[in-house]
Design a protein around this motif. Structure first.
Motif, short mmCIF file in Angstrom:
data_model
loop_
_atom_site.label_atom_id
_atom_site.label_comp_id
_atom_site.label_asym_id
_atom_site.label_seq_id
_atom_site.Cartn_x
_atom_site.Cartn_y
_atom_site.Cartn_z
N GLN A 14 0.83 -1.21 0.00
CA GLN A 14 0.00 0.00 0.00
C GLN A 14 0.86 1.25 0.00
O GLN A 14 0.56 2.22 -0.70
CB GLN A 14 -0.93 -0.01 1.21
CG GLN A 14 -1.93 1.15 1.24
CD GLN A 14 -2.80 1.14 2.47
OE1 GLN A 14 -2.47 0.54 3.49
NE2 GLN A 14 -3.94 1.80 2.39
N SER A 15 1.94 1.23 0.75
CA SER A 15 2.84 2.38 0.80
C SER A 15 3.44 2.67 -0.57
O SER A 15 3.52 3.83 -1.00
CB SER A 15 3.97 2.13 1.81
OG SER A 15 3.47 2.01 3.13
N ARG A 16 3.86 1.62 -1.26
CA ARG A 16 4.45 1.81 -2.59
C ARG A 16 3.41 2.32 -3.58
O ARG A 16 3.72 3.14 -4.45
CB ARG A 16 5.08 0.50 -3.06
CG ARG A 16 6.30 0.08 -2.25
CD ARG A 16 6.83 -1.26 -2.72
NE ARG A 16 7.30 -1.20 -4.10
CZ ARG A 16 7.53 -2.27 -4.84
NH1 ARG A 16 7.34 -3.49 -4.34
NH2 ARG A 16 7.97 -2.14 -6.07
N ALA A 17 2.18 1.85 -3.45
CA ALA A 17 1.12 2.30 -4.35
C ALA A 17 0.78 3.77 -4.15
O ALA A 17 0.52 4.51 -5.11
CB ALA A 17 -0.12 1.44 -4.15
N LEU A 18 0.81 4.21 -2.88
CA LEU A 18 0.47 5.59 -2.56
C LEU A 18 1.66 6.53 -2.62
O LEU A 18 1.50 7.75 -2.61
CB LEU A 18 -0.18 5.66 -1.17
CG LEU A 18 -1.52 4.95 -1.01
CD1 LEU A 18 -1.97 4.97 0.44
CD2 LEU A 18 -2.59 5.56 -1.92
N ARG A 54 -7.17 13.44 -7.00
CA ARG A 54 -7.90 13.73 -5.77
C ARG A 54 -8.18 12.46 -4.97
O ARG A 54 -8.07 12.46 -3.73
CB ARG A 54 -9.21 14.45 -6.10
CG ARG A 54 -9.02 15.85 -6.69
CD ARG A 54 -10.31 16.62 -6.70
NE ARG A 54 -11.30 16.03 -7.58
CZ ARG A 54 -11.47 16.37 -8.85
NH1 ARG A 54 -10.71 17.32 -9.40
NH2 ARG A 54 -12.41 15.80 -9.60
N LEU A 55 -8.52 11.41 -5.67
CA LEU A 55 -8.78 10.13 -5.02
C LEU A 55 -7.54 9.62 -4.30
O LEU A 55 -7.61 9.16 -3.15
CB LEU A 55 -9.24 9.09 -6.05
CG LEU A 55 -9.41 7.65 -5.53
CD1 LEU A 55 -10.47 7.58 -4.44
CD2 LEU A 55 -9.75 6.71 -6.68
N ARG A 56 -6.38 9.72 -4.95
CA ARG A 56 -5.14 9.25 -4.33
C ARG A 56 -4.81 10.06 -3.06
O ARG A 56 -4.37 9.49 -2.06
CB ARG A 56 -3.98 9.31 -5.31
CG ARG A 56 -2.69 8.70 -4.75
CD ARG A 56 -1.66 8.44 -5.81
NE ARG A 56 -1.31 9.62 -6.55
CZ ARG A 56 -1.61 9.83 -7.85
NH1 ARG A 56 -2.27 8.91 -8.52
NH2 ARG A 56 -1.24 10.95 -8.45
N THR A 197 1.56 13.52 5.17
CA THR A 197 1.81 13.91 3.78
C THR A 197 0.48 13.93 3.05
O THR A 197 -0.12 12.88 2.82
CB THR A 197 2.76 12.93 3.10
OG1 THR A 197 4.00 12.88 3.84
CG2 THR A 197 3.04 13.35 1.67
N CYS A 198 0.01 15.11 2.70
CA CYS A 198 -1.30 15.21 2.05
C CYS A 198 -1.52 16.60 1.50
O CYS A 198 -1.17 17.59 2.15
CB CYS A 198 -2.40 14.85 3.06
SG CYS A 198 -4.07 15.04 2.42
N VAL A 203 -8.29 16.69 -1.16
CA VAL A 203 -9.23 15.82 -0.42
C VAL A 203 -10.59 16.51 -0.33
O VAL A 203 -11.63 15.89 -0.54
CB VAL A 203 -8.71 15.51 0.99
CG1 VAL A 203 -9.70 14.64 1.76
CG2 VAL A 203 -7.34 14.82 0.90
N VAL A 204 -10.57 17.80 -0.04
CA VAL A 204 -11.81 18.57 0.01
C VAL A 204 -12.51 18.55 -1.34
O VAL A 204 -13.72 18.34 -1.44
CB VAL A 204 -11.54 20.02 0.46
CG1 VAL A 204 -12.79 20.89 0.33
CG2 VAL A 204 -11.03 20.05 1.89
N GLU A 205 -11.73 18.73 -2.40
CA GLU A 205 -12.31 18.73 -3.74
C GLU A 205 -12.89 17.36 -4.09
O GLU A 205 -13.90 17.27 -4.79
CB GLU A 205 -11.25 19.13 -4.76
CG GLU A 205 -10.83 20.60 -4.65
CD GLU A 205 -9.66 20.92 -5.56
OE1 GLU A 205 -9.20 20.03 -6.30
OE2 GLU A 205 -9.19 22.08 -5.52
N TYR A 206 -12.27 16.29 -3.58
CA TYR A 206 -12.80 14.95 -3.82
C TYR A 206 -14.19 14.81 -3.23
O TYR A 206 -15.12 14.33 -3.89
CB TYR A 206 -11.87 13.89 -3.23
CG TYR A 206 -12.46 12.50 -3.27
CD1 TYR A 206 -12.34 11.70 -4.40
CD2 TYR A 206 -13.17 12.00 -2.18
CE1 TYR A 206 -12.91 10.45 -4.45
CE2 TYR A 206 -13.74 10.74 -2.22
CZ TYR A 206 -13.59 9.96 -3.35
OH TYR A 206 -14.17 8.72 -3.39
N TYR A 207 -14.36 15.23 -1.99
CA TYR A 207 -15.66 15.08 -1.33
C TYR A 207 -16.68 16.09 -1.80
O TYR A 207 -17.89 15.85 -1.72
CB TYR A 207 -15.48 15.20 0.19
CG TYR A 207 -14.89 13.96 0.81
CD1 TYR A 207 -15.64 12.79 0.89
CD2 TYR A 207 -13.58 13.95 1.28
CE1 TYR A 207 -15.09 11.63 1.45
CE2 TYR A 207 -13.04 12.81 1.84
CZ TYR A 207 -13.79 11.65 1.92
OH TYR A 207 -13.26 10.51 2.46
#
Length: 209
Positions: A14-18, A54-56, A197-198, A203-207
């Motif tokens: 999961q870490s490598r994917a993100l 945004r999803l990531r 890290t974000c 994230v706001v735009e995603y929701y």
């Protein structure tokens, strides 16, 4: 309270994917393999869509706190109702969780271990056992390990400061006495101090889509 090999492998993948290290062990793998998992991990990805970006970012934030989507949605809705920038407020709310502060204080090595300590009733807030990782700690409250639990090896390791090299520096909103396994939330967290890290605006735009 060891981490199972399967969970460890899953977290590294999961870490490598993100593209972020979710545990100190995952950081070692990212240092050696700074690309995504799988046979196509080395190949250059096509440009992601705005939605995918945004999803990531949302997945990154969720993963760093280890929470479910329904929980994240509730935190977003609360942040949206409050004054100030929604993205910053969202992270400040997440950082007030008991399991997050147990990790920041250095009592645990990973967010999963911090949650386990809370669920197993090793952690007290102002002298009272709390077994909900989502418990919101208020400024002035003290977090500490139960006296009977201090003799357990994971807490002996923590009290010796063994996690300090692997974790970010203790943020300014926490006052920690690691040898006593005590920490006090001296004030509310501020986004610029929170070691996650974000890109919270994404994230706001995603929701808000």
């Amino acid at each position: 309270m060891p981490t199972t090999p399967l969970r460890s492998r899953r977290t590294v993948k999961q870490s490598r994917a993100l593209g972020i290290a979710l545990t100190p062990k995952a950081q070692k793998y990212l240092d050696r393999r700074p690309y995504g998992p799988g046979q196509h991990g080395r190949t250059r990805r096509r440009t992601d869509s705005d939605y995918a970006v945004r999803l990531r970012e949302k997945q990154r934030l969720r993963a760093q706190y280890g929470i479910r989507e329904a929980q994240m949605t509730r935190y977003y809705e609360e942040a949206k109702r409050r004054d100030g920038l929604t993205g910053e407020t969202l992270i400040e709310l997440l950082e007030s969780r008991l399991d997050a502060l147990v990790l920041r204080a250095g009592f645990a090595r990973t967010i999963a271990q911090a949650r386990q300590f809370v669920v197993h009733r090793h952690i007290l807030v102002d002298g009272k056992r709390v077994d909900r990782p989502s418990f919101r700690v208020k400024p002035g409250q003290m977090i500490h390990v139960h006296e009977r639990s201090e003799k357990f090896e994971p807490f002996q390791v923590a009290a010796a400061g063994a996690h300090q090299d692997a974790l970010p520096s203790v943020p300014g909103y926490l006052t920690v006495e690691i040898d006593k396994l005590q920490a006090t939330l001296s004030r509310a967290p501020k986004r610029e101090e929170v070691p996650v890290t974000c890109e919270e605006q994404m994230v706001v735009e995603y929701y808000a889509r």
